[in-house]
Design an enzyme around this catalytic site. Structure first.
Site, short mmCIF file in Angstrom:
data_model
loop_
_atom_site.label_atom_id
_atom_site.label_comp_id
_atom_site.label_asym_id
_atom_site.label_seq_id
_atom_site.Cartn_x
_atom_site.Cartn_y
_atom_site.Cartn_z
N ARG A 12 18.65 10.74 -3.02
CA ARG A 12 17.81 11.46 -2.17
C ARG A 12 16.30 11.60 -2.19
NH1 ARG A 12 22.97 14.67 -2.94
NH2 ARG A 12 24.13 14.26 -1.20
N LYS B 292 5.59 4.67 6.63
CA LYS B 292 6.75 3.69 7.38
C LYS B 292 7.39 3.18 5.87
CE LYS B 292 4.90 3.26 11.93
NZ LYS B 292 5.32 2.97 12.89
N GLU C 258 -5.78 -6.98 10.52
CA GLU C 258 -5.77 -5.83 10.75
C GLU C 258 -7.38 -4.87 10.67
OE1 GLU C 258 -2.90 -4.38 11.51
OE2 GLU C 258 -1.98 -6.07 10.53
N LYS D 252 -6.42 5.61 9.65
CA LYS D 252 -4.93 4.85 10.09
C LYS D 252 -4.63 6.65 9.51
CE LYS D 252 -0.60 3.33 8.28
NZ LYS D 252 0.11 2.37 8.52
N GLU E 268 4.94 8.98 15.06
CA GLU E 268 4.87 7.84 16.04
C GLU E 268 5.83 8.53 17.36
OE1 GLU E 268 4.61 4.14 14.77
OE2 GLU E 268 5.29 3.22 17.27
N ARG F 219 -0.13 7.17 17.19
CA ARG F 219 0.66 6.57 16.15
C ARG F 219 0.72 4.38 17.00
NH1 ARG F 219 3.47 7.22 10.39
NH2 ARG F 219 2.56 4.89 9.69
N ASN G 79 -0.56 0.07 17.06
CA ASN G 79 -0.07 -1.61 17.57
C ASN G 79 -0.51 -2.38 18.71
OD1 ASN G 79 2.16 -0.90 15.53
ND2 ASN G 79 3.49 0.44 17.34
N HIS H 223 0.09 -6.06 18.27
CA HIS H 223 1.27 -6.46 18.57
C HIS H 223 2.52 -7.04 18.75
CE1 HIS H 223 -0.65 -4.84 14.78
NE2 HIS H 223 0.28 -5.25 13.86
N HIS I 286 3.82 -10.32 18.22
CA HIS I 286 4.78 -10.37 16.99
C HIS I 286 5.88 -11.60 18.55
CE1 HIS I 286 4.86 -6.11 15.40
NE2 HIS I 286 5.14 -6.88 14.62
N HIS J 80 1.16 -13.45 10.03
CA HIS J 80 0.92 -12.35 10.77
C HIS J 80 -0.39 -12.05 11.49
CE1 HIS J 80 2.13 -8.65 12.23
NE2 HIS J 80 1.50 -7.22 11.52
N1 LIG Z 1 4.23 0.19 6.46
C1 LIG Z 1 3.73 0.01 7.06
O1 LIG Z 1 3.15 1.06 7.65
C2 LIG Z 1 3.01 -1.19 7.41
C3 LIG Z 1 1.61 -1.63 8.30
C4 LIG Z 1 1.89 -2.80 8.11
C5 LIG Z 1 2.73 -3.99 7.27
N2 LIG Z 1 3.39 -3.48 7.16
C6 LIG Z 1 4.33 -4.61 6.39
O2 LIG Z 1 3.21 -5.31 5.93
C7 LIG Z 1 4.02 -6.51 4.88
C8 LIG Z 1 3.62 -7.85 5.06
O3 LIG Z 1 2.32 -7.40 3.71
P1 LIG Z 1 1.88 -8.32 3.56
O4 LIG Z 1 0.62 -9.10 4.41
O5 LIG Z 1 0.79 -7.62 2.37
O6 LIG Z 1 2.11 -10.01 2.39
P2 LIG Z 1 3.60 -9.47 1.14
O7 LIG Z 1 3.74 -8.22 0.93
O8 LIG Z 1 4.34 -10.63 1.77
O9 LIG Z 1 2.02 -10.39 1.02
C9 LIG Z 1 1.20 -11.78 0.50
C10 LIG Z 1 1.62 -13.10 -0.65
O10 LIG Z 1 0.66 -12.20 -0.86
C11 LIG Z 1 1.09 -12.33 -2.34
N3 LIG Z 1 0.49 -11.14 -3.36
C12 LIG Z 1 -0.27 -10.07 -3.34
N4 LIG Z 1 -0.91 -9.15 -4.27
C13 LIG Z 1 -1.87 -10.42 -4.13
C14 LIG Z 1 -2.97 -10.19 -4.88
N5 LIG Z 1 -3.52 -9.63 -4.90
N6 LIG Z 1 -2.80 -11.70 -5.56
C15 LIG Z 1 -2.43 -13.07 -4.90
N7 LIG Z 1 -1.86 -13.26 -4.25
C16 LIG Z 1 -0.96 -11.50 -4.22
C17 LIG Z 1 2.44 -11.68 -2.35
O11 LIG Z 1 3.39 -11.78 -3.87
C18 LIG Z 1 3.24 -12.85 -1.64
O12 LIG Z 1 3.40 -13.63 -1.36
C19 LIG Z 1 5.48 -6.94 6.54
O13 LIG Z 1 6.74 -7.10 6.66
C20 LIG Z 1 5.05 -5.75 7.34
O14 LIG Z 1 6.31 -5.12 8.11
C21 LIG Z 1 4.09 -2.41 6.58
#
Ligand SMILES: NC(=O)c1ccc[n+]([C@@H]2O[C@H](COP(=O)([O-])OP(=O)(O)OC[C@H]3O[C@@H](n4cnc5c(N)ncnc54)[C@H](O)[C@@H]3O)[C@@H](O)[C@H]2O)c1
Length: 349
Positions: A114, A136, A178, A220, A230, A234, A238, A241, A245, A258
């Site tokens: 929990r 999130k 972003e 942020k 949200e 918040r 987006n 987006h 998307h 993305h």
């Molecule tokens: N929670 C939130 O508020 C929020 C906001 C925006 C996005 N997201 C989520 O984030 C995700 C995307 O995140 P992302 O773009 O970081 O993608 P990711 O986590 O897939 O990372 C991208 C790639 O980079 C590699 N990598 C990470 N750090 C590295 C480093 N320092 N050196 C070399 N390689 C490295 C990873 O292994 C991966 O292959 C999505 O699933 C999205 O839904 C969440």
């Protein structure tokens, strides 16, 4: 919200939670993977970040890569390790990686017993400026992104800018989309910095990246403090987006990261605002020039507008023939508009 210059940290209050973000230029990672005396910690990487930063003595858990593994199966792996290692409610789950690892480890921490302690160490630019902050959490489910999740902010987020060195170019660019979005929503000086300092940003100049990451976190964090769950404000985060998307879905996630899709989406949000007579055309042009400067594509050849509209219509926020878009009047002047899909069709390219 308080920025502490001495230990380079910012503290936020998100609902009932306190999150502290630490930013360091040359942060050593291994000490962050240790817990205070008597507390257990499980470090969770992905298969790329584990060899870069892992320390075998810590017996980290390494998750498979990619959105298709942002799934119950990965959460199951985390839970099994946590139970086997007798982690308790005061134990720490530490996520080290991009947004995928951060979202999943945060989700696991929110449901293990929990709720146990959560520490995040974001290693992509996107995770530093966006995913690791604000609580999130989630996994993908039945083909829908982030369909299952919780709100559960990390108590500490440690940004070590030196981890950006190994980040592939396309992942760095995704993060920049972003950053541009954040400047458009809430930081005029950051917008100017992005216009002026393109070369140093592409070189990932550490001083400049520190400034940029800090500014994004402040924007942020302030928005999430005001609207943690949200209910309104918040949603501004987006921007771009809904279009982005839809493009990702139409392109079947191939050829567009993305960030690239969101950048195209922000250009379309500008076009739509101008078409509606609500966005200053000069500002819209400035945004599109900035996106081009950062090597984003803002038009797409052979794109069928109907397909984009169909993808958008699957969005749960659809109201009859209208859809909700985040638009801007001008820099830092954001609003939500319910717009007729026939108008949207006109500006798709
Ligand atoms: N929670 C939130 O508020 C929020 C906001 C925006 C996005 N997201 C989520 O984030 C995700 C995307 O995140 P992302 O773009 O970081 O993608 P990711 O986590 O897939 O990372 C991208 C790639 O980079 C590699 N990598 C990470 N750090 C590295 C480093 N320092 N050196 C070399 N390689 C490295 C990873 O292994 C991966 O292959 C999505 O699933 C999205 O839904 C969440």
């Amino acid at each position: 919200m308080k920025w502490n210059e001495q230990d380079k940290s910012i503290q936020f209050t998100f609902g009932n939670y306190i999150s502290t973000v630490y930013i360091s230029k040359e942060g050593a990672l291994v000490p962050l993977l240790k817990a205070p005396e008597g507390i257990k910690i499980l470090s969770i990487f992905d298969q790329n970040t584990a060899p870069l930063f892992g320390d075998e003595h810590l017996r980290p858990l390494s998750l498979p890569l990619g959105e298709e593994h942002k799934s119950w199966e990965s959460i199951n792996q985390i839970m099994q390790r946590a139970v086997r290692e007798n982690l308790a409610r005061d134990s720490i789950l530490a996520g080290i990686g991009g947004g995928i690892v951060c979202d999943m480890v945060a989700f696991a921490a929110s449901i293990y017993m929990r709720g146990c302690q959560l520490r995040l160490i974001p290693t992509t630019l996107l995770a530093m400026v966006d995913a690791s902050l604000g609580g999130k959490t989630g996994i993908n489910f039945m083909g829908y992104k982030n369909m299952v999740g919780t709100f559960y902010p990390a108590s500490s987020i440690h940004i070590c800018l030196n981890t950006l060195v190994t980040l592939p170019e396309n992942e760095f660019q995704t993060g920049l989309a972003e950053v541009i979005k954040t400047a458009m929503i809430g930081d005029k000086e950051l917008f100017q910095l992005l216009i002026k300092e393109k070369e140093r940003i592409f070189q990932r100049d550490t001083d400049l990246m520190e400034e940029i990451v800090k500014r994004c976190i402040l924007v942020k964090g302030k928005i999430v403090e005001e609207d943690f769950k949200e209910k309104g404000l918040r949603a501004y985060l987006n921007l771009g987006h809904t279009f982005g998307h839809a493009l990702e879905a139409v392109a079947d996630f191939k050829g567009w990261s993305h960030g690239q899709a969101v950048a195209w989406g922000m250009a379309k949000a500008m076009d739509l605002g101008v078409r509606l007579g609500l966005t200053d055309p000069g500002y819209a042009e400035q945004v599109k020039n900035l996106l081009r400067d950062y090597r984003f594509r803002i038009t797409v050849d052979n794109l069928a507008p109907e397909e984009i509209i169909t993808a958008m219509s699957k969005d749960k926020k659809k109201l009859k023939d209208k859809l909700r878009f985040i638009l801007q009047k001008d820099l830092n002047k954001t609003f939500i508009s319910e717009t007729d899909l026939s108008l949207v069709k006109e500006i798709i390219n």
